[in-house]
Design an enzyme around this catalytic site. Structure first.
Site, short mmCIF file in Angstrom:
data_model
loop_
_atom_site.label_atom_id
_atom_site.label_comp_id
_atom_site.label_asym_id
_atom_site.label_seq_id
_atom_site.Cartn_x
_atom_site.Cartn_y
_atom_site.Cartn_z
N ASP A 37 0.83 -1.23 0.00
CA ASP A 37 0.00 0.00 0.00
C ASP A 37 0.84 1.26 0.00
O ASP A 37 0.59 2.19 -0.77
CB ASP A 37 -1.08 -0.01 1.11
CG ASP A 37 -0.56 -0.14 2.53
OD1 ASP A 37 0.66 -0.35 2.72
OD2 ASP A 37 -1.38 -0.03 3.46
N ASP A 172 -5.71 -0.27 5.75
CA ASP A 172 -6.55 -0.66 6.89
C ASP A 172 -7.71 0.31 7.08
O ASP A 172 -8.86 -0.11 7.30
CB ASP A 172 -5.71 -0.73 8.17
CG ASP A 172 -4.52 -1.66 8.03
OD1 ASP A 172 -4.50 -2.45 7.05
OD2 ASP A 172 -3.61 -1.61 8.86
N TYR A 221 8.61 -2.18 10.81
CA TYR A 221 7.69 -1.70 9.77
C TYR A 221 8.26 -0.43 9.12
O TYR A 221 8.40 -0.34 7.90
CB TYR A 221 6.31 -1.41 10.38
CG TYR A 221 5.28 -1.00 9.36
CD1 TYR A 221 4.42 -1.94 8.80
CD2 TYR A 221 5.18 0.32 8.93
CE1 TYR A 221 3.49 -1.57 7.85
CE2 TYR A 221 4.25 0.70 7.98
CZ TYR A 221 3.41 -0.24 7.45
OH TYR A 221 2.49 0.13 6.50
C1 GLA Z 1 -0.16 -2.58 8.47
C2 GLA Z 1 -0.34 -1.18 7.91
C3 GLA Z 1 -0.91 -1.22 6.49
C4 GLA Z 1 -0.12 -2.18 5.60
C5 GLA Z 1 0.10 -3.53 6.29
C6 GLA Z 1 1.02 -4.42 5.53
O1 GLA Z 1 -1.39 -3.20 8.66
O2 GLA Z 1 -1.21 -0.43 8.72
O3 GLA Z 1 -0.95 0.07 5.94
O4 GLA Z 1 1.09 -1.61 5.19
O5 GLA Z 1 0.63 -3.37 7.59
O6 GLA Z 1 0.46 -4.81 4.33
#
Ligand code: GLA
Length: 386
Positions: A37, A172, A221
């Site tokens: 994303d 999300d 992340y």
């Molecule tokens: C988390 C983030 C999303 C996305 C996912 C991985 O959920 O909030 O924006 O990057 O990780 O796909």
């Protein structure tokens, strides 16, 4: 904690002495398209029946009083405070949304709000976006302002990026706003164009919670995101027009691999191949080709494990176990990584065997008792009558 929307309303009446409206925003599971994303790519999430509920009623002043039943804490904020700072706790998701709505020009009313959720926190099912979207929808509605769902999703993401300090993408919050019962949603995270993809009634989506969440998840992340940006910076020397890894084909990546360190190359390879898999997987689901969908899930997991390096041993074991069970088309980790949940696509008739098989083998391998449930994709945010 025991509870539910009805108990939430009873507690609100008792403690806040008022009559609330109730708003609900769902958690999500991602079928495929992980970490794509924020690379302007494609994702295929579905909204869950598990959700966060906000009971709320407007107040005559400019205060936001919010009580979390899960955290057993009540806090009060002044909506007129200039330049509010995060507290580094759960309330940042609430306050961050209020701050970003105000920055977008919305004049919010003071609100009493009480929160409850059955989305497991830290389970990789996006309890944070469910909270942001429920709070944003409640604040706008109680202020008698119109809700534009896409703008609300972007506000939730902004609250998380700029107030909470997590550089998440849009997936999300978007699915928490636009989810539809019985469907996954293919989202182009650059244009925000989307289409609903029905879940084949012959199959079930099974979610298994590994019951582990590694504490370095948030830092890792942001560091993956940084690696991807580094990849774009280096590749743009040879591919001047690119803005994001979305713009890079698999051939182009291979041709210019020498520009990248081995780690950045592998990070980029995950994103570029995952985008391709996600678009093909949505087509496969629409065409009823569950076998192909399952193979793409397996490839996605291997790519997250070997190239993006966001899985962990418990999750890898769980995916291996699930993949061996008869009637399983495919399995993979879902969400940001380093623990949380897996998702498996399973023939409807094989669900009971799947639950038993995964629970027993996972317990034997790790000593942990996984929670396993069937996901029936639900609707996005709305007002509900408890
Ligand atoms: C988390 C983030 C999303 C996305 C996912 C991985 O959920 O909030 O924006 O990057 O990780 O796909």
């Amino acid at each position: 904690m025991a509870g539910g929307p009805r108990q939430l309303v009873d507690t609100f009446r008792r403690e806040f002495n008022g009559e609330p409206h109730v708003y609900r925003a769902p958690g999500r599971v991602n079928l495929i398209g992980e970490h794509t994303d924020y690379n302007d790519g494609f994702v295929l999430p579905a909204a869950l029946e598990l959700a966060t509920y906000a009971a709320a009623s407007a107040r005559p002043d400019r205060r936001l009083r919010v009580r979390s039943l899960l955290m057993d804490e009540t806090l009060e904020f002044d909506l007129d405070e200039v330049d509010p700072k995060p507290r580094k706790d759960w309330s940042d998701y609430v306050r961050g949304v209020a701050v970003m709505l105000a920055r977008a020009g919305h004049r919010l009313a003071g609100v009493d709000m009480m929160l409850w959720s059955d989305v497991p926190v830290g389970g990789g099912l996006s309890s944070s976006a469910a909270l942001e979207v429920a709070v944003g929808y409640a604040l706008l509605s109680e202020s008698k302002l119109d809700v534009d769902l896409t703008a609300l999703a972007l506000t939730g993401q902004r609250a998380e990026n700029e107030f909470v300090g997590m550089r998440c993408g849009i997936m999300d919050q978007f699915i928490a706003c636009h989810g539809a019962a019985g469907h996954a949603l293919l989202l182009d995270c650059r244009s925000l164009d989307w289409r609903l993809v029905p879940i084949d009634p012959k199959a079930r989506l099974m979610i298994c919670n590994s019951m582990v969440r590694h504490s370095h998840a948030a830092g890792e992340y942001n560091s993956r995101r940084h690696d991807c940006e580094e990849g774009v910076r280096l590749l743009s020397k040879a591919l001047p027009g690119i803005k994001a890894l979305r713009d890079v084909s698999i051939d182009q990546l291979e041709r210019h691999a020498e520009l990248l360190s081995p780690v950045v190359y592998r990070r980029c390879r995950h994103i570029v191949t995952e985008n391709d898999r996600t678009v093909r997987a949505a087509d496969a689901l629409e065409a009823g080709d569950l076998a192909l969908f399952g193979r793409l899930m397996a490839e996605s997991h291997a790519s997250m494990r070997d190239d993006f390096e966001i899985t962990c041993s418990e999750i890898d074991v769980m995916v291996e176990i699930a993949s061996r069970i008869p009637g399983v088309f495919g399995a993979r980790m879902t969400g940001g990584g380093f623990g949380g949940c897996t998702i498996s696509l399973v023939e409807a008739s094989a669900v009971e065997g799947f639950k038993q098989g995964v629970a027993n083998a996972y317990r034997d391998a790790t000593g942990l008792d996984p929670t396993i449930f069937t996901c029936s994709p639900g609707a996005g945010v709305s007002t509900v009558r408890p």
